[in-house]
Design an enzyme around this catalytic site. Structure first.
Site, PDB file in Angstrom:
ATOM      1  N   ASP A 106       0.861  -1.179   0.000  1.00 42.50           N
ATOM      2  CA  ASP A 106       0.000   0.000   0.000  1.00 42.50           C
ATOM      3  C   ASP A 106       0.904   1.237   0.000  1.00 42.50           C
ATOM      4  OD1 ASP A 106      -2.974   1.034   0.540  1.00 42.50           O
ATOM      5  OD2 ASP A 106      -1.737   2.016   2.057  1.00 42.50           O
ATOM      6  N   HIS A 310      -7.060  -6.280  -1.288  1.00 42.55           N
ATOM      7  CA  HIS A 310      -6.017  -5.268  -1.124  1.00 42.55           C
ATOM      8  C   HIS A 310      -4.985  -5.601  -0.049  1.00 42.55           C
ATOM      9  CE1 HIS A 310      -3.999  -1.467  -1.059  1.00 42.55           C
ATOM     10  NE2 HIS A 310      -4.368  -1.226   0.183  1.00 42.55           N
TER      11      HIS A 310
END
Length: 329
Positions: A106, A310
């Protein structure tokens, strides 16, 4: 089963801040630095710390600037990529390590990619999870972010100081629970009526981010109530401002990185993402991913994990650990 008893903690001074780090494995082993994302913590690497440590690496996962037990400077302009990469250089110095491999997920992925871009002499290998290396664009990044009459891209929503803080801090546990769930592979299961990435990345102009997301049912199998409690406790104590300030430097980073326009990442690299990761559906990704081998000439492998959302290394710890161990060998 992850044994967090294998993980120890200490503080180091680096680049003018006091940084909390979690570590595992022999301190004389090859250093691997693990950089978390938003809204996260060293704890996001709990599975990798143990696996890397047991394989003989010295695995170190900091709470990065603005997070957890690490210093959170007051001024917004103290959270640029140059600060964040500088923190890692200082971390290597504090650990007495001339070089390291760097892994990021991320927001930690741009930190890792830029550590390798700016200091290939210190960061000899780089792995990015979820977020690929993105070259500097010709135009200011926020000017290209999607917005409509009804909604704005979440990174734009995060720009105005105080707005997202009030939203996320009203109930830190509920905020973390919704964010972790709605960006996971489970939430984006096509059989369950897939949530569109365009919806996921957009925040209604009225109502905010958290209120606009339905309450998830059961937690996904990879996330326990204890895990959720750890994150919630950290953000209840620190607030979200430190992490949000990274987003508030997106345009400043673009200005500062002008000298590196067109530069490529020269060290051996690995990219891992889930096929249900909303990042892969962001604007421009369809062009960026095929171009990645040109931007990162020593990209040794791209791993796309089926059904994974994610939170790559938390959703698929075994596959990520295997990919990292193969890459680092």
């Amino acid at each position: 089963m992850t044994m967090t008893s294998d993980v120890t903690h200490r503080f180091v001074e680096t680049n003018g801040i006091r940084m909390h780090v979690a570590e595992a494995g022999p301190t004389q082993g090859p250093l691997v630095v693990l950089c978390h994302g938003f809204p996260e913590s060293w704890y996001s690497w709990r599975h990798q710390l143990v696996a890397l440590g047991r394989a003989g690496f010295h695995a170190v996962a900091p709470d990065q600037r603005g997070y957890g037990q690490t210093t959170a400077p007051e001024a917004i302009d103290q959270y640029t990529l140059l600060h964040l990469v500088g923190d890692l250089v200082g971390l290597l110095d504090a650990l007495g390590a001339p070089t390291a491999a760097v892994v990021g997920h991320d927001w930690g992925a741009p930190v890792a990619w830029h550590a390798a871009l700016l200091r290939p002499d210190r960061f000899r290998k780089v792995a990015g999870l979820s977020v690929p290396f993105r070259p500097r664009t010709p135009t200011r990044p926020t000017s290209a972010m999607p917005q409509t009459a009804e909604a704005v891209f979440y990174q734009l929503y995060f720009q105005e100081p105080g707005v997202a803080e009030a939203d996320l801090e009203a109930d830190p546990r509920a905020s973390i629970r919704k964010i972790l769930y709605w960006a996971s592979g489970e939430a984006r299961d096509p059989r369950g009526g897939e949530v569109q990435a365009s919806d996921l990345g957009m925040v209604p102009r009225s109502g905010g981010l958290i209120a606009s997301r339905p309450e998830p049912g059961a937690l996904p199998a990879w996330l326990t109530e204890a895990d959720l409690g750890f994150y919630a406790g950290e953000f209840a104590r620190t607030g979200f401002r430190g992490g949000l300030n990274w987003y508030r430097n997106i345009d400043r980073n673009w200005t500062l990185l002008a000298p590196w326009a067109g530069a490529t990442v020269s060290v051996p690299a690995l990219y891992v993402a889930g096929d249900r990761d909303l990042v892969l559906a962001f604007r421009g990704m369809d062009q960026l991913l095929p171009a990645l081998p040109k931007l990162v000439p020593q990209l040794t492998k791209t791993v796309i994990l089926p059904g994974c959302g994610h939170w790559t290394q938390q959703e698929r710890p075994d596959e990520v650990n295997a990919a990292l161990l193969e890459f680092l060998a």
